[in-house]
Structure formats: structure tokens, C-alpha cells
Scaffold this motif. Sequence first.
Motif, short mmCIF file in Angstrom:
data_model
loop_
_atom_site.label_atom_id
_atom_site.label_comp_id
_atom_site.label_asym_id
_atom_site.label_seq_id
_atom_site.Cartn_x
_atom_site.Cartn_y
_atom_site.Cartn_z
N MET A 225 -3.54 4.38 2.71
CA MET A 225 -4.63 3.42 2.70
C MET A 225 -5.98 4.08 2.44
O MET A 225 -7.02 3.57 2.87
CB MET A 225 -4.69 2.66 4.03
CG MET A 225 -3.45 1.88 4.35
SD MET A 225 -3.65 0.97 5.90
CE MET A 225 -1.96 0.62 6.30
N TRP B 127 -7.31 -5.34 -2.42
CA TRP B 127 -7.50 -5.49 -0.98
C TRP B 127 -8.26 -6.77 -0.64
O TRP B 127 -9.46 -6.77 -0.40
CB TRP B 127 -8.22 -4.26 -0.40
CG TRP B 127 -7.33 -3.06 -0.34
CD1 TRP B 127 -7.39 -1.96 -1.14
CD2 TRP B 127 -6.24 -2.85 0.55
NE1 TRP B 127 -6.40 -1.06 -0.80
CE2 TRP B 127 -5.67 -1.58 0.24
CE3 TRP B 127 -5.67 -3.60 1.58
CZ2 TRP B 127 -4.58 -1.05 0.91
CZ3 TRP B 127 -4.57 -3.06 2.25
CH2 TRP B 127 -4.05 -1.82 1.92
N THR C 136 -5.89 -6.92 3.81
CA THR C 136 -6.52 -5.92 4.67
C THR C 136 -6.15 -6.15 6.12
O THR C 136 -5.80 -5.22 6.85
CB THR C 136 -8.05 -5.97 4.50
OG1 THR C 136 -8.39 -5.69 3.14
CG2 THR C 136 -8.74 -4.96 5.41
N LEU D 251 -8.40 1.78 0.66
CA LEU D 251 -8.97 0.77 1.56
C LEU D 251 -10.07 1.39 2.40
O LEU D 251 -11.15 0.81 2.57
CB LEU D 251 -7.87 0.20 2.47
CG LEU D 251 -8.34 -0.75 3.58
CD1 LEU D 251 -9.04 -1.97 3.01
CD2 LEU D 251 -7.16 -1.19 4.44
N TYR E 31 -5.45 6.12 8.52
CA TYR E 31 -5.48 5.37 7.27
C TYR E 31 -5.05 6.25 6.10
O TYR E 31 -4.21 5.86 5.27
CB TYR E 31 -6.88 4.81 7.01
CG TYR E 31 -7.22 3.60 7.86
CD1 TYR E 31 -6.91 2.31 7.42
CD2 TYR E 31 -7.85 3.74 9.10
CE1 TYR E 31 -7.22 1.20 8.18
CE2 TYR E 31 -8.16 2.63 9.88
CZ TYR E 31 -7.84 1.36 9.42
OH TYR E 31 -8.12 0.26 10.18
N SER F 63 -13.24 1.86 0.47
CA SER F 63 -13.96 0.62 0.17
C SER F 63 -14.76 0.11 1.36
O SER F 63 -15.74 -0.62 1.20
CB SER F 63 -12.97 -0.46 -0.29
OG SER F 63 -12.16 -0.89 0.79
N TRP G 68 0.81 -1.21 0.00
CA TRP G 68 0.00 0.00 0.00
C TRP G 68 0.85 1.27 0.00
O TRP G 68 0.37 2.34 -0.34
CB TRP G 68 -0.95 0.00 1.20
CG TRP G 68 -0.28 -0.28 2.51
CD1 TRP G 68 0.29 0.60 3.35
CD2 TRP G 68 -0.12 -1.57 3.10
NE1 TRP G 68 0.81 -0.04 4.45
CE2 TRP G 68 0.57 -1.38 4.34
CE3 TRP G 68 -0.49 -2.87 2.75
CZ2 TRP G 68 0.90 -2.43 5.17
CZ3 TRP G 68 -0.17 -3.92 3.60
CH2 TRP G 68 0.52 -3.70 4.80
#
Length: 640
Positions: free
Chosen positions: A319, A286, A291, A322, A314, A325, A279
Motif C-alpha cells: 500500500m 484508491w 481505502t 496509498l 502500509y 497519496s 492492492w
Amino acid sequence: METKVLSKSIAYRPAGQFEETRFEKIHNVIFDDSKEGSLHVAMEIATLIREKADKGQTCVLGLATGSSPIRVYEELVRMHKDEGLSFKNVVTFNLDEYYPMERNNIQSYHYFMHQHLFDHVDIPAANVNIPDGTVSADDLQDYCKDYERQIEAAGGLDFQLLGIGRTGHIGFNEPGSHFNSATRDITLDHITRVDAAPAFKGLENVPRKAITMGIGTIRKAKRIVLMAWGQNKSEIVKETVEGEISSEVPATYLQEHSNTTFVLDKEAAQNLTRIDTPWLVGSCDWTPDLTHKAVVWLSLEKGKPVLQLTDKDYNDSGMSDLLSSEHSSYELNIKTFNRLQHTITGWPGGKPNADDTNRPERAEPAQKRVIIFSPHPDDDVISMGGTFDRLVSQGHEVHIVYQTSGNIAVADHEALKIAEVADAISHTSVFEQVIKDIKAKTEEDYDSEIVRKVKGTIRRSESYGATRYMGIPDSQVHFLDLPFYETGTIKKNPLGEKDIQIMNDIIEKIKPHQIYAAGDLADPHGTHRVCLEALFASLKELKGKPFMKDCWVWLYRGAWHEWEIHEIEMAVPMSPVQVLRKRKAIFYHQTQKDGVMFQGEDLREFWVRAEDRNKETALKYQSLGLASYAAMEAFVRYKY
């Protein structure tokens, strides 16, 4: 992980046009294992030899020693015997040799090269060049200059094969070596000598000096391939590939060579940024496992419990995709926390009459037949003594299976002490011979068969002491003495059909519901790795048997490493009382307690090392926001 194949388009790239990621400065390819990587390197060497032969030209190879190139040489020998690969047009120059060192010494690189390659192919003896460890000190400087002249007279190195030491040395160019250095004598770094100590049966026997090609000599090669296998090389590989050029890590000088490739297995490559923390490199696929790894990494990186991570944490750590999502850090945190919590169990054999939906192990059958495979006669208690204790106390039928005798790890003075005591009680020709053999033994000698038997018996007796202490009847303790190990030397035989059949027999006899085995990936040629390969081969042959449908396999780590937190699928807490019981069980292996032969660079005793590792695992769980325990043992499930 994508596996890449060495090809001309990769191997012979234009200078400066390769960048795997913004972090990497040396071209590298990653293979699933060292065997696959070695076959591709051997293929490239063989292709070069044939191309040169077709043109009526000499092929000049720079060759390395150590464990890394062994399988390359095995494959070249096979190609010579099965495919007619000729070495008549090959001239070789070896990288290095210990100094002083006699050619016929079993630890000399002259001996190594003839044992693994030259004695098995048709290379003319006059074409073989290995630094001479017998040259007098007065003549050494002139000898080294002449070695350089011989390389130049041969037309220079067409191909240079390298390994890498944990100091970052290539050849024996230790930290501080100059980028233009030539062939010379050098004082070996302490870490280099520590790594060589097992082969010499003790650090005190390792030479302090060596003759080595210089960095400048190596850099003149038209093509360089460096191989690195196993977890032990992962840190120095990352430092070399991603770090700045420095004399403190001599291998970094290869960043400036226009045609260098690092050939790695997955374990050696695991610390590269694109593998370890992708990442930070770019967008990721992911998956649930990635994750989980990323959130655990972020928690440890920020020094925060998982449930306290924020959206900003994050976003600041690459990230954001991520986070988008999952819509919120809260959802990510909860999923990761629950997955971590579900790995913790005080019932490694499964908890009877309990909902096992979120438990690592099945509730049924309530009493399981269990095999604990131990490569050496102490790995069982060193690596999983607390879990061992739990399995026994919770009523499971536990079988301890020692795969090798471990005889070479018994020091001569320990065997002599036992033999002298036995001989004093009842004078026999057997112990008289043992005493005679040990006293007559030199540094270059192997143990006699009777001495090996005595050493193996010592380790058996120590094992019985530990298993009895843990509550295991002698009938459930098994010694396989796998043939691959029983050479009497550090160098072992390849894994064979007989080894696998012995493994098959014990598994079929016990029909286990659980198997525990050492999943140590540090050394691709080490005993732990070979014992693991024996288990995998056996599982492959037995998987069709009806009883194997109910058999789960759990892997523990050896004395040197632990599973990363994100990898752990079962974590077994230990109380302070169990920590002490594990320590006492380890103490029964007295010959391995004080002054053990293969200590490595870590001077702590095995029991201290094991306790510290188990405490560290517990502390990491605690720092992630989980419950606090005195210690924890960790396992990963192997699905075959």
C-alpha cells in the motif's frame, strides 16, 4: 467491477497464454449477477449448436444439474420456442446421478433434466443419455465402462457444462478423485450430502452414493464452462482458481485444461485476490470505499487497532502508493477510525433533536413508520432482534411483514403433533384428514394443501408469540404468503407480477420512513434472494411516489453470514439484556429450534449462531480500536 462478455477470443484462447493476475490459474469472467452470466453461457451453447447444424454435424453436450444451470436451461428453452433453436442435432451426456435412484423420483437428475430442458425442446429421446440409477450393483462397473464408450462413439464432448460443490467436486468427483478417473460409482462426501439435504427434506434421506463421469472424462471435453453463483461458492472458487492442483480439490485439475472458463457472479468471485485485496496485485484506483476496506483489512491482518498502524505496515503490505497519496499513516488511520465510529448508533431509527451529520440515520421525523421485511417467519428476530427491540422501545411504529409462510420448514412430526392435539380436543374431519395425509406421505410425496395450511398456521402462531413479546400489536403484523413460495415443494416458482404487486400494496399502505430487509446473497435461487428481488422490483415501481422520497432501506444478513466490517454502514450495539431478549424472541419459533430441517453444515441452533455472529462483530470492532460491546447487529444501506 468490470463485467466481461464471453467471446471467441476469450473462450477459445491458446493454452497457457492467459493470466488475469499472477494469482490466477484458470480463466474466469465475472458478471453482475447469475442471470446475466447464465444468458451468456446459454448464448455460447446455442451458437455451438447452430454452427454444428450448419455443417451437418452432431453437437455433443455434457450437461450438469443442480441450481447453477437452471437459468441456462430456461434460456435455451426460450430460444427454442422464440427463436427456433433446434436440438435435433444434439446428443447429451449428463454428468451424474444419485445411486440408487429411480428415474421418476422427483430428486433424480433424470427428473430434473426433463423438467428443466428435455421436455420443452425437440431433442430426440434416443439422443439423451443420463446415468441410470437403477442399474444393479453387479452390472454397475460394466455399465460405467459402456457410458464411456458411448461418449467416445459420439465423437467426444464438444462442450461440458459444470457447477462446483463446496468440496471442490465437479460432477460427483469428490476429494481424492484421480485426474485420470473415468465414469464410476462414488461415495458422496458428507458436505455434499449436507448441501443436498434441503431438497431431500433431511440428511438421512440423501443417498450415500452416486454415478459420475470421471475427471479424465471431463478433461477430454473440447470446451469446459464452469458456473458458480453466490457467496457460498466464493471460498472454493478462490481455492480452485488460485490454489495448487490437488486431489483434495478436484476442480483444480481444470487448471491443466487448455479451454476452460469459470463464469462467476460478483458474490462467487468476491474472494479472488484481484477483487478482495487488489492492492496485493498491483496499483489501485484508491476510492474512499477501497481505502476504507484496505485500512480495515490491514488492521485485522496485523492484529493492531487502526490508530496504531504505521508507515511500515502500509509499505510492507503493498500500500505504498496509498500511503504516498495521503502523506502519512496518521491521516489514513484517523479517517478510517472516524468512519468506523460513525457507523455505531444506539438509535437505529435516528436520535431525535440530535445533530445527525455523522449519524447513520436521520433525526427527523422523530417517530418513524418502519417495515421489517422477513423472508421466513423468524428472520426478523434471528437477524435483527436487538435492533427490532430498540426501534419499538424508542417509540417507532414498527410493522413486521412476513413475505412467505415458511410452511415447508415445519417437520411432519411437528404438524402431526399439533393435529393430534387439536383432534383430541375437538374431533373434526379437517384434522382427521391432516393426520391421515401426514401418515400416508412417502419420501417422494409433496404436502397436501391442508397439511401446508396447518404448517403455515403453526408458523404464524409462533410469529405472533415473538412479535407480542417484542411489544408489537397484532394489527402491525402482516403475512403476505407470496405466491412464488406456495408450491409445497423445495423448488419455487419464478418471481411474478402478483408477488411484486403484493409487495407494492403493503409498502403503499404503510408509507414507511424505513425499510429493513434480508440482503442475503448466498444462494441465487434461495428464498431470501427471491424475496430481496421482490423488494427491489417493488422499489423500482414505487420510487416515483412522493412518500418514497423519505424512505431509507437498510439490509441485514440472514442466519448464515454477516456483512464484512468495511461494508457496514450502521452497527447497532446490544447490551447483555438485549441479547437475552433476542434469544427469548427466537425461542418462540419452537418448530425451528430443535432438529430444524434445513440446518446446513452448521449444527449450532439458530439462536446460538445468531448470538455468536453478533458477538464476533462486536469483537472485530473492539479489535479495530472501537468501544467494547456485548454484541452488535450490522446493516448496509441500499440506495435505489
